[in-house]
Design an enzyme around this catalytic site. Structure first.
Site, PDB file in Angstrom:
ATOM      1  N   LYS A  35       0.853  -1.208   0.000  1.00 24.65           N
ATOM      2  CA  LYS A  35       0.000   0.000   0.000  1.00 24.65           C
ATOM      3  C   LYS A  35       0.885   1.253   0.000  1.00 24.65           C
ATOM      4  CE  LYS A  35      -3.757   0.512   2.909  1.00 24.65           C
ATOM      5  NZ  LYS A  35      -4.329   0.851   4.235  1.00 24.65           N
ATOM      6  N   ALA A 252     -36.063   6.063   2.507  1.00 26.53           N
ATOM      7  CA  ALA A 252     -36.264   4.606   2.596  1.00 26.53           C
ATOM      8  C   ALA A 252     -35.523   3.901   1.458  1.00 26.53           C
ATOM      9  CB  ALA A 252     -37.752   4.297   2.520  1.00 26.53           C
ATOM     10  N   GLY A 257     -25.854   0.217   4.792  1.00 25.42           N
ATOM     11  CA  GLY A 257     -24.687  -0.681   4.840  1.00 25.42           C
ATOM     12  C   GLY A 257     -23.456   0.153   5.129  1.00 25.42           C
ATOM     13  N   CYS A 260     -19.469   1.707   8.698  1.00 23.55           N
ATOM     14  CA  CYS A 260     -19.713   2.369   9.992  1.00 23.55           C
ATOM     15  C   CYS A 260     -21.052   2.039  10.626  1.00 23.55           C
ATOM     16  CB  CYS A 260     -19.590   3.876   9.832  1.00 23.55           C
ATOM     17  SG  CYS A 260     -17.896   4.420   9.714  1.00 23.55           S
ATOM     18  N   LYS A 263     -21.652  -1.507  12.048  1.00 25.36           N
ATOM     19  CA  LYS A 263     -20.683  -1.786  13.109  1.00 25.36           C
ATOM     20  C   LYS A 263     -20.946  -0.898  14.342  1.00 25.36           C
ATOM     21  CE  LYS A 263     -15.851  -1.030  13.517  1.00 25.36           C
ATOM     22  NZ  LYS A 263     -14.813  -0.261  12.984  1.00 25.36           N
TER      23      LYS A 263
HETATM   24  C1  UDX Z   1     -21.329   7.069   7.787  1.00 24.39           C
HETATM   25  C2  UDX Z   1     -21.581   8.410   8.514  1.00 24.39           C
HETATM   26  O1  UDX Z   1     -22.489   9.216   7.735  1.00 24.39           O
HETATM   27  C3  UDX Z   1     -20.282   9.143   8.768  1.00 24.39           C
HETATM   28  O2  UDX Z   1     -20.543  10.317   9.532  1.00 24.39           O
HETATM   29  C4  UDX Z   1     -19.328   8.222   9.543  1.00 24.39           C
HETATM   30  O3  UDX Z   1     -18.079   8.830   9.756  1.00 24.39           O
HETATM   31  C5  UDX Z   1     -19.138   6.907   8.782  1.00 24.39           C
HETATM   32  O4  UDX Z   1     -20.413   6.310   8.540  1.00 24.39           O
HETATM   33  P1  UDX Z   1     -20.803   6.256   5.302  1.00 24.39           P
HETATM   34  O5  UDX Z   1     -20.888   4.869   5.851  1.00 24.39           O
HETATM   35  O6  UDX Z   1     -19.644   6.606   4.422  1.00 24.39           O
HETATM   36  O7  UDX Z   1     -20.808   7.350   6.488  1.00 24.39           O
HETATM   37  O8  UDX Z   1     -22.134   6.486   4.429  1.00 24.39           O
HETATM   38  P2  UDX Z   1     -23.511   7.285   4.583  1.00 24.39           P
HETATM   39  O9  UDX Z   1     -23.605   8.284   3.488  1.00 24.39           O
HETATM   40  O10 UDX Z   1     -23.714   7.771   5.944  1.00 24.39           O
HETATM   41  O11 UDX Z   1     -24.570   6.110   4.261  1.00 24.39           O
HETATM   42  C6  UDX Z   1     -24.665   4.951   5.089  1.00 24.39           C
HETATM   43  C7  UDX Z   1     -25.737   4.015   4.574  1.00 24.39           C
HETATM   44  O12 UDX Z   1     -27.027   4.569   4.804  1.00 24.39           O
HETATM   45  C8  UDX Z   1     -25.660   3.728   3.080  1.00 24.39           C
HETATM   46  O13 UDX Z   1     -25.890   2.344   2.862  1.00 24.39           O
HETATM   47  C9  UDX Z   1     -26.797   4.540   2.489  1.00 24.39           C
HETATM   48  O14 UDX Z   1     -27.321   3.967   1.300  1.00 24.39           O
HETATM   49  C10 UDX Z   1     -27.815   4.484   3.620  1.00 24.39           C
HETATM   50  N1  UDX Z   1     -28.769   5.589   3.609  1.00 24.39           N
HETATM   51  C11 UDX Z   1     -28.348   6.870   3.811  1.00 24.39           C
HETATM   52  C12 UDX Z   1     -30.125   5.315   3.443  1.00 24.39           C
HETATM   53  O15 UDX Z   1     -30.535   4.155   3.265  1.00 24.39           O
HETATM   54  N2  UDX Z   1     -31.012   6.377   3.475  1.00 24.39           N
HETATM   55  C13 UDX Z   1     -30.612   7.665   3.664  1.00 24.39           C
HETATM   56  O16 UDX Z   1     -31.492   8.549   3.694  1.00 24.39           O
HETATM   57  C14 UDX Z   1     -29.248   7.919   3.835  1.00 24.39           C
END
Ligand code: UDX
Length: 436
Positions: A35, A252, A257, A260, A263
């Site tokens: 990496k 919705a 997934g 973050c 977990k």
């Molecule tokens: C998240 C947090 O937002 C961030 O602050 C933290 O540091 C890491 O975790 P991330 O996992 O990169 O960030 O993605 P995010 O944009 O938050 O989306 C998470 C999941 O929620 C995705 O699967 C997304 O499709 C889903 N989601 C998001 C929904 O199903 N509906 C929504 O309205 C918003």
């Protein structure tokens, strides 16, 4: 200021280049030498818009340098950020062995005052454990502080989130540590929230779990809409206009997934249970999220009757658009269910196909979205990439054997689907069906 970052993954690398962009000198450490070879050439081993350009800029300016030795991190920066992984074990318990190893190496190599800042997503009380570990292994009477600075960046918009955050949270118990953190974040135009270390640690898990809860609430409402005949987009729009509720993270779909939310929700429940406080509400977020995907699968199964030997197109594999990350991606769970039922899959994703191929080498990987739909008995949309929202639905209809769409993200133009006489099943809405 000279800053060291230990762990050059998503959080560490992005934090490092963003600190460099704000004028600091940064040493990024990682034990993975392959990496590091890439990073030294300015190549990023994962997909994150804007990151390759910023990395190349700061590799060239020498504001970001790399090493495989944590000892170098201790020597280089007055502030040392711990950004190593904390993978989940069973029921949300985090594996802290990487964090512990960094704390020990810091202790064994400390020659002068250092501020050790945990940025990895960690259980509460981790800073206290880091402090105890360093005290136990330190050689001589050297001062140090331990602080917590949780990370809130989202994959896909990580650079923007890091350079222009809503807020920076720093949990710190000493004046010297606070002043160094204020210097580090001096160039950031946002409120700096200074809390106790314990509060800062909790803010991260509590924020992510709250957002996951909000999405899960929208997903549950979608199920209620399906059985009652209401429309979830209308419902959440009407609710979100109340500024106490808001529209963000209220969409919705087929479930959240990523690395973050799943977990962190499990970890919050685990932490709480370990402290003797039951967490049924938090456990339910995770269970309801899983059942959202199962409900979508049942919809597909019920409409297609027999899945064995059916050919199905899947658009979108990543857990959300603008990333090639497959961690906890609903599409992967759906692929497992459809494969078990004997369906043949033609899949497409703008950037996540190479990663998917490693887990599922036996799928058909389409050259473009239209190649995926050719001859398929239905199209299933799992990720709302812009190119899928804007796809020419007349071409989709012409390519499909049966003009049938399952839209897991409510992102396909329903009016156009109706005009073309196609059938579409969304989330929390009446299906679109050709007029009899
Ligand atoms: C998240 C947090 O937002 C961030 O602050 C933290 O540091 C890491 O975790 P991330 O996992 O990169 O960030 O993605 P995010 O944009 O938050 O989306 C998470 C999941 O929620 C995705 O699967 C997304 O499709 C889903 N989601 C998001 C929904 O199903 N509906 C929504 O309205 C918003």
């Amino acid at each position: 200021m000279k800053i060291s970052i230990v762990g050059s993954g998503h959080v560490g690398l992005i934090s490092g280049v963003c600190f460099a962009e704000k004028g600091h000198d940064v040493l990024c450490v990682d034990h993975d030498t392959d990496k590091l070879t890439k990073l030294r050439k300015g190549e990023v081993p994962f997909y994150e818009p804007g990151l390759p350009e910023l990395l190349k800029k700061h590799v060239a300016s020498k504001k970001v340098i790399f090493s495989e030795r944590t000892e170098d991190a201790v020597e280089f920066g007055q502030a040392i950020f711990i950004c190593v992984g904390t993978p989940s074990t069973e029921r949300g318990k985090a594996d802290m062995s990487y964090v512990e190893r960094v704390a020990r190496t810091v202790a064994e190599n400390l020659k002068d005052y250092r501020l050790v800042i945990e940025k990895s997503t960690v259980p509460i009380k981790t800073s206290e454990r880091i402090r105890r570990t360093i005290s136990r292994y330190i050689k001589g009477d050297i001062q140090f502080d331990v602080a917590s600075n949780p990370e809130f960046l989202r994959e896909g918009s990580a650079i923007e989130d890091t350079l222009k955050p809503d807020r920076v949270v720093v949990g710190v118990d000493s004046a010297k540590g606070e002043s160094l953190l204020r210097e580090i974040y001096g160039g950031f135009d946002c409120p700096i929230v200074v809390t106790s270390v314990g509060s800062a640690e909790l803010i991260k898990h509590a924020s992510n779990s709250f957002l996951a809860l909000k999405i899960t609430y929208a997903n549950w409402l979608a199920r209620l809409c399906e059985v009652s005949g209401a429309d979830v987009d209308e419902v959440v729009h009407g609710m979100g206009l109340d500024h106490r509720i808001g529209h963000h993270f209220f969409g919705a779909g087929i479930g959240y997934g990523g690395s973050c939310f799943p977990k962190d929700v499990d970890a919050l429940a685990h932490i709480s249970e370990e402290l003797g406080l039951e967490a049924p509400m938090i456990r339910l977020i995770s269970d309801t999220n899983k059942s959202q995907l199962e409900n979508f699968y049942k919809k597909i199964e019920s409409e297609l009757w027999v899945l064995n030997d059916k050919t199905l197109a899947i658009w979108g594999l990543a857990f959300k658009p603008n990333t090639d990350d497959l961690r906890e991606a609903p599409a992967l769970r759906l692929i497992n269910l459809l494969k078990q039922a004997g369906a043949k899959l033609r899949v497409h994703d703008p950037v996540a196909m190479p990663n998917t191929r490693k887990v599922h080498p036996d799928l058909y990987y389409a050259n473009d979205p239209m190649d995926a739909v050719n001859g398929a008995d239905a199209l299933i949309v799992c990720t709302e990439w812009p190119q899928y929202k804007e796809a020419d639905l007349a071409k989709v209809k012409a390519g499909l054997r049966v003009p049938l769409i399952f839209d897991g993200r409510n992102c396909i133009d329903r009016k156009r689907v109706a005009e073309l006489g196609m059938t579409l099943f969304g989330i929390g809405k009446e299906p679109v069906r050709p007029e009899a």
